[in-house]
Enzyme design. Structure first.
Site, mmCIF file in Angstrom:
data_model
loop_
_atom_site.group_PDB
_atom_site.id
_atom_site.type_symbol
_atom_site.label_atom_id
_atom_site.label_comp_id
_atom_site.label_asym_id
_atom_site.label_seq_id
_atom_site.Cartn_x
_atom_site.Cartn_y
_atom_site.Cartn_z
ATOM 1 N N ALA A 1 0.824 -1.210 0.000
ATOM 2 C CA ALA A 1 0.000 0.000 0.000
ATOM 3 C C ALA A 1 0.853 1.253 0.000
ATOM 4 C CB ALA A 1 -0.931 -0.002 1.219
ATOM 5 N N SER B 1 0.758 4.453 -2.988
ATOM 6 C CA SER B 1 -0.234 5.440 -3.434
ATOM 7 C C SER B 1 -1.646 4.964 -3.081
ATOM 8 C CB SER B 1 -0.141 5.630 -4.954
ATOM 9 O OG SER B 1 1.150 6.061 -5.304
ATOM 10 N N ARG C 1 2.143 19.053 3.659
ATOM 11 C CA ARG C 1 2.725 19.198 2.310
ATOM 12 C C ARG C 1 3.431 20.527 2.063
ATOM 13 N NH1 ARG C 1 -1.968 15.987 0.252
ATOM 14 N NH2 ARG C 1 -1.130 13.880 0.388
ATOM 15 N N ARG D 1 34.723 29.930 -12.178
ATOM 16 C CA ARG D 1 35.262 28.997 -13.169
ATOM 17 C C ARG D 1 35.575 29.733 -14.474
ATOM 18 N NH1 ARG D 1 38.080 24.571 -14.651
ATOM 19 N NH2 ARG D 1 37.248 23.651 -16.585
ATOM 20 N N GLU E 1 4.871 11.627 0.604
ATOM 21 C CA GLU E 1 3.694 12.438 0.969
ATOM 22 C C GLU E 1 2.765 12.647 -0.226
ATOM 23 O OE1 GLU E 1 3.947 15.516 3.823
ATOM 24 O OE2 GLU E 1 5.707 14.661 4.795
ATOM 25 N N THR F 1 2.818 10.922 -4.323
ATOM 26 C CA THR F 1 3.706 11.171 -5.476
ATOM 27 C C THR F 1 3.137 12.346 -6.267
ATOM 28 O OG1 THR F 1 2.530 9.760 -7.051
ATOM 29 C CG2 THR F 1 4.191 8.682 -5.658
#
Ligand SMILES: Cc1cc2nc3c(=O)[nH]c(=O)nc-3n(C[C@H](O)[C@H](O)[C@H](O)COP(=O)(O)OP(=O)(O)OC[C@H]3O[C@@H](n4cnc5c(N)ncnc54)[C@H](O)[C@@H]3O)c2cc1C
Ligand SMILES: Cc1cc2nc3c(=O)[nH]c(=O)nc-3n(C[C@H](O)[C@H](O)[C@H](O)COP(=O)(O)OP(=O)(O)OC[C@H]3O[C@@H](n4cnc5c(N)ncnc54)[C@H](O)[C@@H]3O)c2cc1C
Lengths: 259, 385
Positions: free
Chosen positions: B129, B131, B242, B267, B363, B365
């Site tokens: 389990a 998603s 979230r 650089r 948390e 996808t």
């Protein structure tokens, strides 16, 4: 148990400049910080309080600006901070500083352990801790790197010596100076920082601590800074030979020549 | 950009930055290499009161909200996304108790979370389990005054290190997700053990472990909310956390952008710094623009939550998806700006790119969250018709 931490506000740089006219440190334009060694003293004070309960107080003798350094100590977990400040204290040498601090601590009265840094970044003498213990008539250990045991009236510490450690026991109250090996100072806390913003920092004058002004400040200072200079970087060194007495006599002569 | 931080939020930002730069930066490469859990830094964060930020004042917290939490997470992630996740996952684990705990449960658990004495974790995912969270198999059967838990949770952040776990388990397997409930389980409860610690691509200082429940008896009073409300609790918890993942992403991208700008100026190729090359400049400009847009979205979402909004599923999902996709792109581009050295462990952008990927996965996808956003959109449209 009650702990007192002595702190000094110093210029926040190792690039110290000396005014050739007045022979004093140039403090203008240099931001002030808590003497770095004193941050270890503060941390140890807070840790001891967390370990044994009680109260930890920070004190500093200095000009009114030193309040800023004391305020910062509140954000680091110090319960109360007191500024010892009076015009009469200006120009105090290490003897006079120790005297004034000892009077302030006598006023605090209820203390078990006084913690100082090993030395300051500017004055650099390392004399205030020992001076304080002398004037308070309590035991003293320098260069403490670990508090092994502490209880009512008793302290066991580890101190750094040149090639190792010594373990020492003593009765309390006492004075110690600490080295940076003793802990890693914490950063300010959020709660502490908010408390620090509004904290009252009492100012104790000579009168408040019943200090004899003849013993403080420039007048009360037995030492005089005659000259300060940057030594020339010559790689000449001379080893004195002979008995200790002879070496000391030779050394005194050399010093007199220089001065 | 001016985001109008209060005095307290500025204090939080500057303190989190100090911790990041003085305590995390010197050890971040080592933590990444050794995969060691950063206990010393957790102690520093606790001493500095960072764990108090998201806990109400009556439970020893500072009573700040989602926005202040995001600021702290962002500053930590700017230096190390791994350490920052350990912190953010603690807030996630505390969330179910904050949102659904009874006063007794709050009294019992929140002060220790606020002081940082105890870390937390949130256990939902299982081998079968991910998603499809409704497919969980862990069960909780009431027996006398205790629930008996059986099952295995997988990929749990702070697993093994945390003391307090919120576990989602089925009290009524016949009802599927409507039969799920949430429990507070203390580490050390008999029958609760830890499986293997995962070896990961990035955020390697974080602990990701399996949680194993074998006839683990949990007191009845540890049930959060009511039986059957476990899924609603999970959804609300993730809605609230979230923006924190969004904050991990903007902090990470900020660190990568700063590193890229500094490197490009220094650089030299073809006789001038590579920052003088327009192709490189445009890369940097895009990174900066996308980062700022993500920051604005994450902050706005956090402030929406703090304003007391009741439903912010869509906003939370948007902030998470947009910011984490941005961070993946910005960290990849940072490696591009560095050229070959960017691919080497000697430079920080290599780690940043590895750390970025996970944020698009956990948390919810980013694909699943796009479903969520679309669903909310369509629901609203349908309601208006
Ligand atoms: C060459 C030289 C010239 C100086 N000239 C002047 C001058 O012209 N005018 C002037 O005002 N001062 C002057 N001072 C400064 C003054 O003598 C000392 O700074 C002061 O007495 C403290 O000594 P210290 O800095 O060496 O501290 P140290 O003895 O090295 O400090 C040890 C510890 O004692 C404690 N401590 C020290 N000072 C204080 C304090 N003020 N309050 C609380 N705790 C403290 C701290 O814990 C510190 O870590 C001079 C110092 C030197 C070395
Ligand atoms: C480092 C790490 C830490 C984690 N921490 C935690 C934790 O603390 N607590 C916790 O409970 N879990 C945690 N997780 C689990 C994480 O939340 C899950 O891995 C995630 O939800 C995805 O589930 P899955 O891995 O089973 O992927 P799957 O669900 O198997 O997905 C496989 C692929 O299919 C896609 N997919 C699946 N369903 C849909 C759909 N309906 N629409 C579109 N695309 C779909 C996915 O986006 C993905 O690309 C963690 C995972 C990792 C890697």
């Amino acid at each position: 148990m009650n702990f007192v931490v002595c702190i000094k506000q110093v210029p926040g740089t190792t690039d110290i400049k000396i005014d050739p006219e007045t022979n004093t440190l140039v403090r203008e334009g240099v931001p002030s910080v808590i003497n770095p060694f004193d941050t270890y003293a503060l941390e140890e004070g807070v840790r001891l309080k967390e370990r044994c309960g009680g109260k930890v107080t920070a004190i500093s003798m200095g000009p009114p600006q030193a309040e800023e350094a004391l305020r910062e100590t509140i954000s680091l977990g110090i319960d109360e901070a007191i500024l010892i400040s009076d015009r009469a204290f200006a120009g105090s040498d290490t003897w006079a500083t120790s005297y004034v601090l000892s009077k302030a601590i006598t006023k605090i009265a209820d203390y078990d352990l006084i913690i100082c840094g090993r030395q300051t970044l500017d004055g650099d003498t390392g004399q205030v801790g020992p001076g304080l213990s002398e004037m308070l008539g309590v035991p003293f250990v320098a260069y403490v790197s670990k508090i092994e045991e502490i209880k009512e009236g008793y302290l066991k510490v580890q101190r750094m010596v040149e090639e190792g450690y010594e373990t020492m026991e003593m009765s309390l109250p006492a004075v110690i100076t600490v080295v940076k090996e003793i802990n890693v100072p914490r950063l300010p806390s959020l709660r502490g920082s908010m408390k620090a913003k509004t904290a009252q920092i009492p100012v104790w004058t000579a009168e408040d601590i019943s200090a004899d002004t003849d013993k403080a400040g420039l007048t009360g200072s037995p030492t005089r800074v005659v000259k300060i200079f940057f030594p020339q970087r010559t790689h000449k060194s001379e080893m004195l030979q002979g008995s200790t007495e002879l070496q000391v006599t030779q050394l005194m002569e050399k010093l007199e020549e220089i001065i | 950009m001016e985001y109008f931080l209060t005095e307290q939020q500025q204090l939080i930002k500057s303190l989190a930055r100090r911790i990041a730069e003085e305590r995390i930066l010197p050890v971040r490469a080592e933590l990444d290499e050794t995969e060691e859990f950063p206990w010393a830094i957790v102690k520093d964060m606790a001493d500095a009161d960072l764990f108090r930020i998201f806990i109400p004042e009556e439970y020893e917290g500072l009573g700040e909200g989602c926005f202040a939490l995001c600021i702290a997470i962002e500053e930590l992630a700017r230096v190390c996304c791994g350490v920052a996740l350990t912190y953010a996952a603690d807030a996630l684990g505390a969330m179910p108790i904050l949102l659904y705990g009874s006063d007794e449960q709050k009294q019992k658990y929140l002060p220790d979370i606020a002081s940082g004495a105890k870390l937390t974790a949130f256990g939902l995912t299982e081998p079968s389990a991910g998603s499809d969270a409704g497919a969980i198999k862990t069960t909780a059967v009431l027996d006398g005054d205790e629930y008996v838990l059986n099952g295995t949770k997988q990929f749990i952040t702070n697993g093994g290190e945390a003391e307090i776990y919120t576990i989602i388990a089925l009290t009524d397997p016949r009802k599927g997700s409507r039969g799920a409930s949430a429990f507070i389980v203390d580490k050390g409860t008999p029958g609760f053990t830890f499986g293997k610690k995962e070896k990961k691509m990035g955020i390697r200082s974080t602990a990701t472990r399996e949680l194993v429940f074998h006839n683990c008896r949990v007191p009845r009073e540890n049930l959060l909310s009511k039986e059957g409300l476990g899924f609603i609790l999970t959804m609300k918890t993730l809605d609230s956390s979230r923006p924190g993942v969004g904050a991990l992403a903007i902090g990470l991208a900020q660190g990568a952008l700063e590193a890229a700008v500094a490197y490009a100026r220094q650089r030299v190729q073809f006789g001038h710094p590579v920052s003088a090359i327009q192709a490189v400049q445009h890369l940097l400009a895009n990174m900066a623009m996308e980062l700022e847009a993500a920051r604005a979205l994450v902050y706005a979402t956090a402030k929406t939550i703090d304003s007391g909004a009741r439903n912010f599923t869509e906003e939370g999902a948007m902030a998470k998806v947009f910011a984490t996709d941005m961070a993946m792109k910005v960290t990849t581009d940072a490696v591009q700006v560095f050229g070959g050295p960017g691919y080497m462990r000697d430079y920080p952008v290599e780690k940043m790119m590895r750390d970025a990927k996970i944020n698009q996965i956990y948390e919810g996808t980013n694909q699943v969250l796009r479903n969520v956003i679309a669903l909310e959109l369509l629901k609203r449209k349908a309601l208006r018709e």
